[in-house]
Design an enzyme around this catalytic site. Sequence first.
Site, PDB file in Angstrom:
ATOM      1  N   CYS A 240       0.831  -1.195   0.000  1.00 24.45           N
ATOM      2  CA  CYS A 240       0.000   0.000   0.000  1.00 24.45           C
ATOM      3  C   CYS A 240       0.873   1.254   0.000  1.00 24.45           C
ATOM      4  O   CYS A 240       1.816   1.366   0.785  1.00 24.45           O
ATOM      5  CB  CYS A 240      -0.908  -0.024   1.218  1.00 24.45           C
ATOM      6  SG  CYS A 240      -1.837   1.497   1.469  1.00 24.45           S
ATOM      7  N   GLU A 241       0.548   2.191  -0.864  1.00 23.38           N
ATOM      8  CA  GLU A 241       1.357   3.404  -0.957  1.00 23.38           C
ATOM      9  C   GLU A 241       1.087   4.379   0.188  1.00 23.38           C
ATOM     10  O   GLU A 241       1.832   5.339   0.361  1.00 23.38           O
ATOM     11  CB  GLU A 241       1.119   4.107  -2.292  1.00 23.38           C
ATOM     12  CG  GLU A 241      -0.281   4.627  -2.504  1.00 23.38           C
ATOM     13  CD  GLU A 241      -0.475   5.214  -3.891  1.00 23.38           C
ATOM     14  OE1 GLU A 241      -1.172   6.235  -3.988  1.00 23.38           O
ATOM     15  OE2 GLU A 241       0.055   4.646  -4.868  1.00 23.38           O
ATOM     16  N   HIS A 242       0.024   4.151   0.983  1.00 19.27           N
ATOM     17  CA  HIS A 242      -0.281   5.043   2.101  1.00 19.27           C
ATOM     18  C   HIS A 242       0.556   4.742   3.338  1.00 19.27           C
ATOM     19  O   HIS A 242       1.045   5.649   4.009  1.00 19.27           O
ATOM     20  CB  HIS A 242      -1.770   4.956   2.459  1.00 19.27           C
ATOM     21  CG  HIS A 242      -2.659   5.535   1.407  1.00 19.27           C
ATOM     22  ND1 HIS A 242      -4.012   5.240   1.321  1.00 19.27           N
ATOM     23  CD2 HIS A 242      -2.397   6.376   0.376  1.00 19.27           C
ATOM     24  CE1 HIS A 242      -4.539   5.889   0.296  1.00 19.27           C
ATOM     25  NE2 HIS A 242      -3.587   6.578  -0.294  1.00 19.27           N
ATOM     26  N   HIS A 243       0.722   3.446   3.660  1.00 19.53           N
ATOM     27  CA  HIS A 243       1.453   3.069   4.873  1.00 19.53           C
ATOM     28  C   HIS A 243       2.638   2.147   4.595  1.00 19.53           C
ATOM     29  O   HIS A 243       3.331   1.739   5.524  1.00 19.53           O
ATOM     30  CB  HIS A 243       0.499   2.359   5.863  1.00 19.53           C
ATOM     31  CG  HIS A 243      -0.613   3.228   6.356  1.00 19.53           C
ATOM     32  ND1 HIS A 243      -1.869   3.211   5.780  1.00 19.53           N
ATOM     33  CD2 HIS A 243      -0.663   4.143   7.352  1.00 19.53           C
ATOM     34  CE1 HIS A 243      -2.651   4.066   6.416  1.00 19.53           C
ATOM     35  NE2 HIS A 243      -1.943   4.651   7.365  1.00 19.53           N
ATOM     36  N   GLN A 282      -5.375  -0.985  -4.020  1.00 13.66           N
ATOM     37  CA  GLN A 282      -6.154  -2.069  -4.614  1.00 13.66           C
ATOM     38  C   GLN A 282      -6.944  -1.580  -5.821  1.00 13.66           C
ATOM     39  O   GLN A 282      -7.032  -2.268  -6.845  1.00 13.66           O
ATOM     40  CB  GLN A 282      -7.096  -2.689  -3.578  1.00 13.66           C
ATOM     41  CG  GLN A 282      -7.900  -3.863  -4.138  1.00 13.66           C
ATOM     42  CD  GLN A 282      -8.717  -4.561  -3.077  1.00 13.66           C
ATOM     43  OE1 GLN A 282      -8.385  -4.531  -1.901  1.00 13.66           O
ATOM     44  NE2 GLN A 282      -9.806  -5.198  -3.481  1.00 13.66           N
ATOM     45  N   HIS A 310      -5.921  -6.214   3.941  1.00 11.40           N
ATOM     46  CA  HIS A 310      -4.978  -5.103   4.058  1.00 11.40           C
ATOM     47  C   HIS A 310      -4.415  -5.050   5.475  1.00 11.40           C
ATOM     48  O   HIS A 310      -5.175  -4.941   6.443  1.00 11.40           O
ATOM     49  CB  HIS A 310      -5.677  -3.777   3.735  1.00 11.40           C
ATOM     50  CG  HIS A 310      -6.125  -3.654   2.315  1.00 11.40           C
ATOM     51  ND1 HIS A 310      -5.543  -2.779   1.422  1.00 11.40           N
ATOM     52  CD2 HIS A 310      -7.097  -4.312   1.617  1.00 11.40           C
ATOM     53  CE1 HIS A 310      -6.147  -2.898   0.245  1.00 11.40           C
ATOM     54  NE2 HIS A 310      -7.092  -3.811   0.342  1.00 11.40           N
ATOM     55  N   CYS A 312      -2.871  -2.626   6.755  1.00  4.93           N
ATOM     56  CA  CYS A 312      -3.111  -1.313   7.358  1.00  4.93           C
ATOM     57  C   CYS A 312      -4.489  -1.260   8.017  1.00  4.93           C
ATOM     58  O   CYS A 312      -4.750  -0.384   8.842  1.00  4.93           O
ATOM     59  CB  CYS A 312      -2.967  -0.198   6.321  1.00  4.93           C
ATOM     60  SG  CYS A 312      -4.043  -0.345   4.898  1.00  4.93           S
TER      61      CYS A 312
END
Length: 348
Positions: A240-243, A282, A310, A312
């Site tokens: 995931c590019e956020h976390h 995703q 996920h 996260c």
Amino acid sequence: MNDVYLSLGSNIGNRELFLHEAIEALGNDANILIDKTAGFYETSPVGNVEQRPFVNTAVKIATTYTPQQLIRFIHEIEQGLHRTRTIHWGPRTIDIDIVFFGDQQINTKELTVPHPEAFNRLFVLVPILEIIDKGFPSYQKIESTISALKDKDQTIQKLTSNENYKGTLQASVRQLLTTVGENPDRPGLVETPDRVARMYGEIFSSIGIEDFDDYKLFDAPVSQSSKMVMVKDIPFYSMCEHHMMPFWGKVSVGYIPDHGKIIGLSKIPRLVDFVSHKLSLQEKVTNDIITQMNKILQPKGVAVLIDARHMCVEMRGVKKTGSVTRTTSFSGIFQTDEQLQSEFMSSI
């Protein structure tokens, strides 16, 4: 054997890794002997395309190839490392140019030597000066041109030994371990920076590469009533590019062939790996699969469904273990034919 000087550059994905792989490919050829390799330099790009800085180097080789044979082999290496040529002066995974081929003067449609831009570019001349023989006919010209170009708007900085791809990752992991309160020198963590660097090289192997090219198309009978081709429950893993935490699950892909072309079934799981081996979401993985399928096949339509978990969501924040996120996307005939959508969904 001819002495040849090559200029190499990369500004997509793992720049240093692409350069190392290109040099390795050159050295593995029976007709090429690598004599010297310059250090790596981070340099400003040229042209009017907004892009990341390049990493450049130069290599001196001895070869039995003719200039025409060598440039064809170089193009094979570039193609194998996902080089695209859609934008002049644009970003690229790898760029290899013949700068000097002995003292030959070549001017053909396929090749010009010395390279016509060589004496305009610090990123070409500075690495070459590091490895070129002082008796080479253009040595003095290279030295004087470098002095003149340093007053121009070109930046070049030599990378230190620990600023290469793997070394930078290792140093960053050590810093991260220290920042969270760990001791990176304790027995259990001594090899962790190296392990993480090698792991990132694998799980982020598609970063910066736009198009999937590891496939083969086959001819199929052309029909107005082509049936759906479907591959279900393809496992995938992404980050995931956020976390920067993993998400993983299963992908199902269906498409309606057109133009009498189908793709080898084993290539669809490889395509899934390709789009997921980068920082992503995703929703983006779902859409990227459709985009690549449309580029490759131009089918009548594509359908993709992904069910994923996920970390996260499960390991932090709401901590809802086992929850599954579903995304779907349709293109072409799947967008308008509800019966076809229903057939795809019911098959899953």
